[in-house]
Design a protein around this motif. Structure first.
Motif, PDB file in Angstrom:
ATOM      1  N   HIS A 236     164.592  41.619 -34.483  1.00  0.00           N
ATOM      2  CA  HIS A 236     165.733  42.065 -33.687  1.00  0.00           C
ATOM      3  C   HIS A 236     165.348  42.302 -32.232  1.00  0.00           C
ATOM      4  O   HIS A 236     165.995  41.809 -31.308  1.00  0.00           O
ATOM      5  N   HIS A 237     164.275  43.065 -32.029  1.00  0.00           N
ATOM      6  CA  HIS A 237     163.902  43.418 -30.650  1.00  0.00           C
ATOM      7  C   HIS A 237     163.348  42.220 -29.885  1.00  0.00           C
ATOM      8  O   HIS A 237     163.617  42.058 -28.702  1.00  0.00           O
ATOM      9  N   LEU A 238     162.574  41.369 -30.575  1.00  0.00           N
ATOM     10  CA  LEU A 238     162.042  40.166 -29.937  1.00  0.00           C
ATOM     11  C   LEU A 238     163.191  39.268 -29.451  1.00  0.00           C
ATOM     12  O   LEU A 238     163.197  38.789 -28.314  1.00  0.00           O
ATOM     13  N   HIS A 239     164.179  39.072 -30.309  1.00  0.00           N
ATOM     14  CA  HIS A 239     165.310  38.210 -29.959  1.00  0.00           C
ATOM     15  C   HIS A 239     166.202  38.865 -28.892  1.00  0.00           C
ATOM     16  O   HIS A 239     166.638  38.188 -27.962  1.00  0.00           O
ATOM     17  N   ASP A 240     166.462  40.168 -29.027  1.00  0.00           N
ATOM     18  CA  ASP A 240     167.292  40.833 -28.019  1.00  0.00           C
ATOM     19  C   ASP A 240     166.611  40.798 -26.650  1.00  0.00           C
ATOM     20  O   ASP A 240     167.272  40.639 -25.620  1.00  0.00           O
ATOM     21  N   PHE A 241     165.287  40.928 -26.649  1.00  0.00           N
ATOM     22  CA  PHE A 241     164.532  40.829 -25.396  1.00  0.00           C
ATOM     23  C   PHE A 241     164.794  39.477 -24.733  1.00  0.00           C
ATOM     24  O   PHE A 241     165.094  39.393 -23.534  1.00  0.00           O
ATOM     25  N   ALA A 242     164.707  38.395 -25.518  1.00  0.00           N
ATOM     26  CA  ALA A 242     164.932  37.050 -24.960  1.00  0.00           C
ATOM     27  C   ALA A 242     166.389  36.882 -24.521  1.00  0.00           C
ATOM     28  O   ALA A 242     166.665  36.315 -23.458  1.00  0.00           O
ATOM     29  N   ARG A 243     167.316  37.382 -25.332  1.00  0.00           N
ATOM     30  CA  ARG A 243     168.740  37.225 -24.991  1.00  0.00           C
ATOM     31  C   ARG A 243     169.110  38.004 -23.733  1.00  0.00           C
ATOM     32  O   ARG A 243     169.837  37.520 -22.878  1.00  0.00           O
ATOM     33  N   GLU A 244     168.590  39.257 -23.629  1.00  0.00           N
ATOM     34  CA  GLU A 244     168.968  40.117 -22.495  1.00  0.00           C
ATOM     35  C   GLU A 244     168.357  39.643 -21.185  1.00  0.00           C
ATOM     36  O   GLU A 244     168.941  39.830 -20.126  1.00  0.00           O
ATOM     37  N   THR A 245     167.153  39.072 -21.265  1.00  0.00           N
ATOM     38  CA  THR A 245     166.509  38.606 -20.031  1.00  0.00           C
ATOM     39  C   THR A 245     166.894  37.172 -19.724  1.00  0.00           C
ATOM     40  O   THR A 245     166.609  36.686 -18.645  1.00  0.00           O
ATOM     41  N   ARG A 246     167.557  36.471 -20.674  1.00  0.00           N
ATOM     42  CA  ARG A 246     167.791  35.023 -20.545  1.00  0.00           C
ATOM     43  C   ARG A 246     166.445  34.343 -20.313  1.00  0.00           C
ATOM     44  O   ARG A 246     166.281  33.541 -19.385  1.00  0.00           O
ATOM     45  N   LEU A 247     165.488  34.670 -21.149  1.00  0.00           N
ATOM     46  CA  LEU A 247     164.110  34.182 -20.991  1.00  0.00           C
ATOM     47  C   LEU A 247     164.086  32.658 -20.864  1.00  0.00           C
ATOM     48  O   LEU A 247     164.632  31.947 -21.700  1.00  0.00           O
ATOM     49  N   SER A 248     163.449  32.168 -19.828  1.00  0.00           N
ATOM     50  CA  SER A 248     163.395  30.714 -19.615  1.00  0.00           C
ATOM     51  C   SER A 248     162.212  30.118 -20.366  1.00  0.00           C
ATOM     52  O   SER A 248     161.261  30.820 -20.728  1.00  0.00           O
ATOM     53  N   THR A 249     162.266  28.821 -20.587  1.00  0.00           N
ATOM     54  CA  THR A 249     161.168  28.130 -21.266  1.00  0.00           C
ATOM     55  C   THR A 249     159.857  28.316 -20.494  1.00  0.00           C
ATOM     56  O   THR A 249     158.801  28.523 -21.098  1.00  0.00           O
ATOM     57  N   ALA A 250     159.938  28.279 -19.151  1.00  0.00           N
ATOM     58  CA  ALA A 250     158.726  28.446 -18.337  1.00  0.00           C
ATOM     59  C   ALA A 250     158.137  29.845 -18.519  1.00  0.00           C
ATOM     60  O   ALA A 250     156.918  30.013 -18.619  1.00  0.00           O
ATOM     61  N   GLU A 251     158.998  30.854 -18.583  1.00  0.00           N
ATOM     62  CA  GLU A 251     158.510  32.231 -18.762  1.00  0.00           C
ATOM     63  C   GLU A 251     157.921  32.417 -20.162  1.00  0.00           C
ATOM     64  O   GLU A 251     156.902  33.083 -20.351  1.00  0.00           O
ATOM     65  N   TRP A 252     158.611  31.833 -21.164  1.00  0.00           N
ATOM     66  CA  TRP A 252     158.102  31.876 -22.542  1.00  0.00           C
ATOM     67  C   TRP A 252     156.705  31.252 -22.593  1.00  0.00           C
ATOM     68  O   TRP A 252     155.787  31.801 -23.213  1.00  0.00           O
TER      69      TRP A 252
END
Lengths: 335, 335
Positions: free
Chosen positions: B44-60
């Motif tokens: 839950h927290h891992l996914h919410d982190f990505a969703r809330e930040t709109r994590l980009s492929t480059a950042e990932w």
């Protein structure tokens, strides 16, 4: 860096309630607004995870040991952290966020760790697999824009395993690229090639990620699929794959790559199509061949960026923070 | 494990909205209720982190590379993931959750990576440091319960750096333990020893965690401190440290270990106390000595468990889930 000159906000008296704001205060000197924001959300979620689970010291220690083992097994040709990201659904999520697709376009999916840049550029009709044990497959595709217009000169990367379920790079004794190619779409948007019918295979599961899957009673298999990557200036890069509808693992892909719109049927190859695309020698063995047809639809960079911004704005609204979107990514609105 | 026998709930059609429930469904075969719950919150927290930040492929990708580097620098004597946990405030938080302290007791703090099990068991008054460049320090402590009664026979581990800011294990050419000991409290709850005045020092910062600290404009220093660990059956294990009030890094500890109640003054050693504890030879150099006095208060295991349960229940109430507390840890209530 002269440490005595580092100015940090004074922090003290850490406890379970104050540690998050203290950590964020200590990181507040970060001059990059975007990474500062990403780090702030990371600290929030990491701490909330520990608080909500009442994470014990023993569990924390297990986590430290697991992450260490994941890092230690990584080599130039093995990326266990990507595998971990894949089996936790993060890779699929990041692709969905970064490459949003409007309804009329082809959906993306996980890249996986087996794409390389050494594929040969081939002409239409080339057989991309040297594996004589594979079942022969004819693949005929088109690539179009969201208005249905063919797109020419798209660089398409294609890769698949051999009949044993291994990519060329997984063979220590490999002799040049195999089961992969790059080709360009024609004026009619068509690209076609010969390959072998993909098979299901397990992701590498002799390491910590494999142990994790066993521990939660999951299998390491991916359903049979063929990877495609599309690149042309002006269009959002598309990384996708198509999946075999009748594969036993189609509803339990270990890395969450399957999407309804990417599920395909491998059909018997008809004589008329064979006559147009196979050699006379190949046509003698017609019954062994299957046919895969798929029409890919690319999104323009502009349309993808618009959708990315709209999605970001919706996420920001949900956060209730004073932020703005810059290059599709939220940053604090500080002016 | 026979993969064909693995029964998993059917999942398909992953997107940014459905990936979290799909991932949790795939993990639902986990037979261990506690780890299943921890993993569910992690996803839950891992996914919410990505969703809330709109994590980009480059950042990932940067994140994958960072974690890989952290794992690769770990050795038998270097634990970069613990260091990462420390500088993100997670280590302090987990200790606070796992070892809650009532108001009247001594607070815990981060263990750090330099505790060993090879310290010699010494008698009262022993000098634990062989470093002749250190400023001599007399340490006189008591250990009591929350009702003020002395506790005898407590096993106390003590460790500190040399005058250069390094623990014995950080010296490749070390010759047996130094700057550390184990001792037992007496019938009056007293334990005392000679040491050197602690100095501030940087955590190892030549690796990825050090680069991270530089990137966010943080220094790697810890204020001068001395570590203590207390162990006696019936009492909650206490891992703590005391910190020098006048240290320049007292309000910006790189690993968030400082708590108000653990800040101490190193006082000039008075002649009367010196006469009781120092040799005649040592007393000739009285002005060089400092004195540290501290009274430690241990919590009974029962009291700690009660507090842990109460804190867990409050956390569960905040989650609004049907859970119960087992051994101080939340698990689903599935009867």
């Amino acid at each position: 860096m002269d440490f005595s000159q580092v100015k940090l906000p004074p922090i003290m008296d850490m406890n379970a309630d104050t540690i998050t704001e203290n950590t964020i205060a200590m990181n507040s000197g970060n001059p990059d607004l975007r990474s500062k924001y990403v780090l702030e959300r990371l600290v929030h979620h990491l701490h909330d995870f520990a608080r909500e689970t009442r994470l014990s010291t023993a569990e924390w220690s297990q986590g430290i040991q697991f992450l260490t083992a994941v890092g230690q097994i990584c080599t130039d040709v093995r990326q266990e952290f990507i595998l971990l990201s894949d089996v936790l659904g993060l890779s699929l999520l990041v692709d969905a966020i970064d490459h949003p697709k409007p309804a009329a376009s082809t959906e993306g999916t996980v890249l996986g760790p087996f794409h390389t840049h050494e594929a040969e550029l081939v002409t239409p009709g080339t057989q991309i697999s040297k594996d004589e044990n594979g079942e022969p497959l004819l693949v005929i595709c088109t690539v179009k824009d969201t208005n249905g217009r063919p797109i020419d000169d798209v660089m398409v990367d294609i890769w698949e395993t051999d009949s044993g379920g291994f990519y060329d790079v997984q063979h220590a004794d490999k002799d040049g690229p195999d089961g992969r190619c790059a080709m360009r779409s024609g004026e009619d948007g068509v690209f076609w090639f010969k390959a072998i019918k993909p098979v299901s295979y397990p992701i590498p599961h002799d390491g910590p990620v494999g142990k994790f899957l066993m521990g939660v009673h999951r299998h390491p298999y991916r359903p049979a699929h063929m990877h495609f990557m599309f690149d042309k200036p002006g269009f959002d890069k598309l990384t996708t794959a198509v999946y075999d509808r009748i594969d036993p693992y189609i509803t339990s892909d270990a890395v969450f790559g399957v999407k309804d719109s990417l599920v395909v049927d491998f059909l018997p190859l008809d004589a008329a199509t064979a006559a147009q695309h196979l050699t006379e020698e190949e046509q003698k063995n017609l019954s062994a061949w299957s046919l895969l047809k798929y029409d890919f639809v690319l999104v323009s960079e502009k349309e993808a960026a618009g959708l990315r911004d709209a999605n970001s704005l919706a996420a920001l609204e949900a956060l209730g923070k004073r932020m703005k979107v810059y290059n599709g990514l939220p940053v604090p609105d500080v002016d």
